[in-house]
Design a protein around this motif. Structure first.
Motif, PDB file in Angstrom:
ATOM      1  N   TRP A  75       0.855  -1.185   0.000  1.00 43.20           N
ATOM      2  CA  TRP A  75       0.000   0.000   0.000  1.00 43.20           C
ATOM      3  C   TRP A  75       0.890   1.233   0.000  1.00 43.20           C
ATOM      4  N   ARG A 113       2.440   8.083  -4.704  1.00 47.19           N
ATOM      5  CA  ARG A 113       2.571   6.934  -5.587  1.00 47.19           C
ATOM      6  C   ARG A 113       3.545   7.130  -6.738  1.00 47.19           C
ATOM      7  N   THR A 155      -2.175  -9.147  -7.967  1.00 48.44           N
ATOM      8  CA  THR A 155      -2.656  -7.778  -8.032  1.00 48.44           C
ATOM      9  C   THR A 155      -3.862  -7.749  -8.976  1.00 48.44           C
ATOM     10  N   GLN A 157      -5.155  -1.989  -9.741  1.00 51.89           N
ATOM     11  CA  GLN A 157      -4.051  -1.702  -8.836  1.00 51.89           C
ATOM     12  C   GLN A 157      -2.796  -1.406  -9.657  1.00 51.89           C
ATOM     13  N   GLN A 180      -7.732 -10.318 -11.968  1.00 50.12           N
ATOM     14  CA  GLN A 180      -6.708 -10.566 -10.960  1.00 50.12           C
ATOM     15  C   GLN A 180      -5.527 -11.214 -11.672  1.00 50.12           C
TER      16      GLN A 180
END
Length: 139
Positions: A68, A74, A102, A106, A132
């Motif tokens: 995270w 970011r 991930t 994401q 995914q």
């Protein structure tokens, strides 16, 4: 006739132990060690949390569970530095690989830039139109 009931936390632990016992019959004894858990946090000079990563070591690989990064940070290299820490632990433990998953919303592109390769995907998960991805980085 069979009946299925809800189990307790202790029942779940017992099931886990039974599977571990079974698995040990099929993997080298050197891989029997219990998993080690890792958690690394990144802070700035103002003691503000920028991000973090959790992972575990088991069966000669590191499994990244959660990465995270604070949305405002970011693009500052925080994720790259946290993943470099994970890779250094993997090398220290003589791991053969790092595994993670991930989602398309994401950071699959981020992991590809770090040298991870896609080895599987699950379309329409967790919802229709989402994917995914499963990644590996061989060391």
């Amino acid at each position: 006739m069979m009946e299925i009931t809800s189990g307790t936390t202790e029942d779940g632990q017992w099931i886990r132990e039974q599977l571990i016992t079974y698995n040990r019959q099929h993997v080298p004894a050197a891989l029997y060690t219990e998993a080690e858990q890792y958690c690394f946090l990144a802070w700035n000079e103002d003691e503000e949390l920028l991000g973090g990563v959790t992972a575990s070591y088991v069966w000669n690989h590191l499994q990244v569970h959660f990465l995270w990064i604070d949305p405002e940070n970011r693009t500052g290299g925080v994720g790259k530095q946290l993943m470099a820490k994970i890779e250094s632990i993997a090398e220290e433990k003589s791991c053969s690989k790092i595994l993670l998953d991930t989602f398309n919303f994401q950071a699959p592109g981020f992991y590809k830039k770090l040298g991870f390769e896609e080895y599987g995907r699950l379309d329409d998960h967790p919802a229709k139109g989402q994917t995914q991805y499963f990644f590996v980085k061989y060391l």
